[in-house]
Scaffold this active site. Structure first.
Site, PDB file in Angstrom:
ATOM      1  N   SER A   1     -11.365 -33.323   0.603  1.00 13.83           N
ATOM      2  CA  SER A   1     -10.362 -32.492   1.281  1.00 13.83           C
ATOM      3  C   SER A   1     -10.008 -31.365   0.319  1.00 13.83           C
ATOM      4  CB  SER A   1      -9.120 -33.353   1.538  1.00 13.83           C
ATOM      5  OG  SER A   1      -8.007 -32.567   1.868  1.00 13.83           O
TER       6      SER A   1
ATOM      7  N   TYR B   1      -2.843 -39.840  -0.850  1.00 14.61           N
ATOM      8  CA  TYR B   1      -3.953 -39.076  -0.259  1.00 14.61           C
ATOM      9  C   TYR B   1      -4.549 -38.119  -1.299  1.00 14.61           C
ATOM     10  CZ  TYR B   1      -6.471 -36.388   3.344  1.00 14.61           C
ATOM     11  OH  TYR B   1      -7.443 -35.776   4.104  1.00 14.61           O
TER      12      TYR B   1
HETATM   13  P1  NAD Z   1      -9.358 -39.506  12.277  1.00  9.83           P
HETATM   14  O1  NAD Z   1      -8.051 -40.202  12.207  1.00  9.83           O
HETATM   15  O2  NAD Z   1      -9.678 -38.696  13.476  1.00  9.83           O
HETATM   16  O3  NAD Z   1     -10.539 -40.559  12.056  1.00  9.83           O
HETATM   17  C1  NAD Z   1     -10.474 -41.509  11.032  1.00  9.83           C
HETATM   18  C2  NAD Z   1     -11.670 -42.427  11.099  1.00  9.83           C
HETATM   19  O4  NAD Z   1     -11.561 -43.372  10.030  1.00  9.83           O
HETATM   20  C3  NAD Z   1     -11.746 -43.237  12.397  1.00  9.83           C
HETATM   21  O5  NAD Z   1     -13.087 -43.357  12.788  1.00  9.83           O
HETATM   22  C4  NAD Z   1     -11.202 -44.605  12.007  1.00  9.83           C
HETATM   23  O6  NAD Z   1     -11.767 -45.664  12.752  1.00  9.83           O
HETATM   24  C5  NAD Z   1     -11.648 -44.681  10.553  1.00  9.83           C
HETATM   25  N1  NAD Z   1     -10.788 -45.594   9.795  1.00  9.83           N
HETATM   26  C6  NAD Z   1      -9.447 -45.479   9.579  1.00  9.83           C
HETATM   27  N2  NAD Z   1      -9.013 -46.541   8.876  1.00  9.83           N
HETATM   28  C7  NAD Z   1     -10.078 -47.322   8.641  1.00  9.83           C
HETATM   29  C8  NAD Z   1     -10.259 -48.573   7.981  1.00  9.83           C
HETATM   30  N3  NAD Z   1      -9.263 -49.246   7.412  1.00  9.83           N
HETATM   31  N4  NAD Z   1     -11.513 -49.095   7.955  1.00  9.83           N
HETATM   32  C9  NAD Z   1     -12.538 -48.445   8.542  1.00  9.83           C
HETATM   33  N5  NAD Z   1     -12.432 -47.263   9.164  1.00  9.83           N
HETATM   34  C10 NAD Z   1     -11.205 -46.717   9.220  1.00  9.83           C
HETATM   35  O7  NAD Z   1      -9.410 -38.636  10.933  1.00  9.83           O
HETATM   36  P2  NAD Z   1     -10.218 -37.288  10.564  1.00  9.83           P
HETATM   37  O8  NAD Z   1      -9.242 -36.176  10.546  1.00  9.83           O
HETATM   38  O9  NAD Z   1     -11.454 -37.182  11.360  1.00  9.83           O
HETATM   39  O10 NAD Z   1     -10.554 -37.601   9.048  1.00  9.83           O
HETATM   40  C11 NAD Z   1     -11.856 -37.960   8.596  1.00  9.83           C
HETATM   41  C12 NAD Z   1     -11.949 -37.694   7.105  1.00  9.83           C
HETATM   42  O11 NAD Z   1     -11.778 -36.295   6.863  1.00  9.83           O
HETATM   43  C13 NAD Z   1     -10.856 -38.391   6.280  1.00  9.83           C
HETATM   44  O12 NAD Z   1     -11.409 -38.861   5.071  1.00  9.83           O
HETATM   45  C14 NAD Z   1      -9.860 -37.295   6.022  1.00  9.83           C
HETATM   46  O13 NAD Z   1      -9.128 -37.514   4.852  1.00  9.83           O
HETATM   47  C15 NAD Z   1     -10.790 -36.103   5.877  1.00  9.83           C
HETATM   48  N6  NAD Z   1     -10.147 -34.816   6.085  1.00  9.83           N
HETATM   49  C16 NAD Z   1      -9.546 -34.528   7.272  1.00  9.83           C
HETATM   50  C17 NAD Z   1      -8.953 -33.269   7.427  1.00  9.83           C
HETATM   51  C18 NAD Z   1      -8.315 -32.860   8.718  1.00  9.83           C
HETATM   52  O14 NAD Z   1      -7.669 -31.795   8.731  1.00  9.83           O
HETATM   53  N7  NAD Z   1      -8.462 -33.597   9.789  1.00  9.83           N
HETATM   54  C19 NAD Z   1      -8.959 -32.360   6.375  1.00  9.83           C
HETATM   55  C20 NAD Z   1      -9.555 -32.702   5.175  1.00  9.83           C
HETATM   56  C21 NAD Z   1     -10.156 -33.940   5.044  1.00  9.83           C
END
Ligand code: NAD
Length: 277
Positions: free
Chosen positions: A159, A172
């Site tokens: 991130s 985080y």
């Molecule tokens: P999301 O909430 O849409 O999806 C999260 C995913 O992680 C889901 O598939 C869920 O099943 C899985 N998950 C959650 N807890 C879990 C657990 N205990 N065991 C197994 N799987 C688990 O989130 P997202 O926004 O798509 O985020 C995905 C990645 O991208 C994350 O690592 C997040 O930190 C990173 N990220 C997101 C953003 C953003 O703006 N959305 C920005 C930077 C980084």
């Protein structure tokens, strides 16, 4: 054995003829958001994909059906990756199904927002386990195969919080900085083995993880969700718009291509200018 690669796969010379080897990717957290976008792009481009998440099979059935229409899905695995034992069982289940992982995308992640003095210890432990330690456990399991075949791609979804911080996101930010460090170590240890390990550092991407933060912001400040969404963007992301999950997927695809063979140990921002400030 001679080997060369094209955009989608590796060809191996076997008994004088070229055999196409289709690469297999595990995308953790592909039941939602960014992981879903990554799986979609890889499937459309001829990769086989193992889907994963914490949601039940019934919950993700429509989504798995949509992805299956795009390419070869090697199953959906519902596994909580917050503890090493379930990760080990998951990896053993993949081996038992004769699935070898060429491309590991450590994407699953969670968030919790509170100042340090109020941050629940259990949330701290859980975020570190899911966002950081899981990547280490998956690497431990899949690296030996990648080393043996002298080809592998590890892509960690960090991130912009792996590069800079924001208040109230201690666990985080620590986990995302941690994964940037882990990425560098894995890259160095495997630099001569045809394996690359990189971190993608997105800014805001509109997914359920961010929607939850927008809703909390709207409630805390007693403003509309629309206003909270635009305030959230304006505060950090100079582009003023969200990246899409598919754009992150395109970046992952690029890192799997031969043209990216020398990109290694990098933290690659995709944040609309957030970390340039
Ligand atoms: P999301 O909430 O849409 O999806 C999260 C995913 O992680 C889901 O598939 C869920 O099943 C899985 N998950 C959650 N807890 C879990 C657990 N205990 N065991 C197994 N799987 C688990 O989130 P997202 O926004 O798509 O985020 C995905 C990645 O991208 C994350 O690592 C997040 O930190 C990173 N990220 C997101 C953003 C953003 O703006 N959305 C920005 C930077 C980084």
């Amino acid at each position: 054995m001679a080997k060369w690669t094209n955009d989608l796969s590796t060809y191996q010379i076997c008994k004088g003829s070229a055999m196409k080897v289709v690469r297999t990717a595990l995308v953790t957290g592909s039941s939602s958001g960014i992981g879903y976008g990554i799986a979609k792009v890889l499937l459309k481009n001829g990769y086989q994909v193992v889907l994963h998440g914490v949601e039940s099979h019934a919950q993700v059935a429509p989504l798995v059906k949509d992805l299956t229409a795009l390419g070869k899905v090697l199953g959906y695995y519902c596994v909580d990756i917050g503890n090493p034992q379930s990760i080990e069982q998951f990896c053993n289940d993949l081996s038992a199904a004769n699935i070898s992982i060429d491309i590991l995308v450590n994407n699953a992640g969670i968030q919790y927002v509170a100042p340090i003095q109020e941050f629940p210890v259990q949330k701290w432990d859980q975020i570190l386990a899911v966002n950081l330690s899981s990547a280490f456990h998956f690497m431990q399991h899949f690296l030996p195969f990648m080393q043996e075949q002298k080809w592998g791609r590890i892509i960690n979804i960090s991130s912009c919080h792996g590069i800079v911080a924001s208040a109230n996101k201690s666990a985080y930010v620590a986990s995302k900085h941690g994964i940037v460090g882990l990425t560098k170590v894995a890259a160095l240890e495997n630099a001569k083995q045809g394996i690359t390990c990189n971190a993608i550092c997105p800014g805001w991407v509109l997914t359920p993880l961010v929607e939850a933060q927008i809703e909390k912001l709207a409630a805390d400040q007693n403003i509309s969700v629309d206003l909270a969404r635009s305030n959230l963007l304006l505060e950090k992301q100079p582009s003023g718009s969200f990246a899409t999950a598919e754009e992150i997927g395109e970046f992952v695809l690029f890192l799997c291509n031969p043209g990216a063979a020398q990109i290694n140990g990098a933290s690659l921002t995709m944040d609309g200018g957030w970390t340039a400030q």
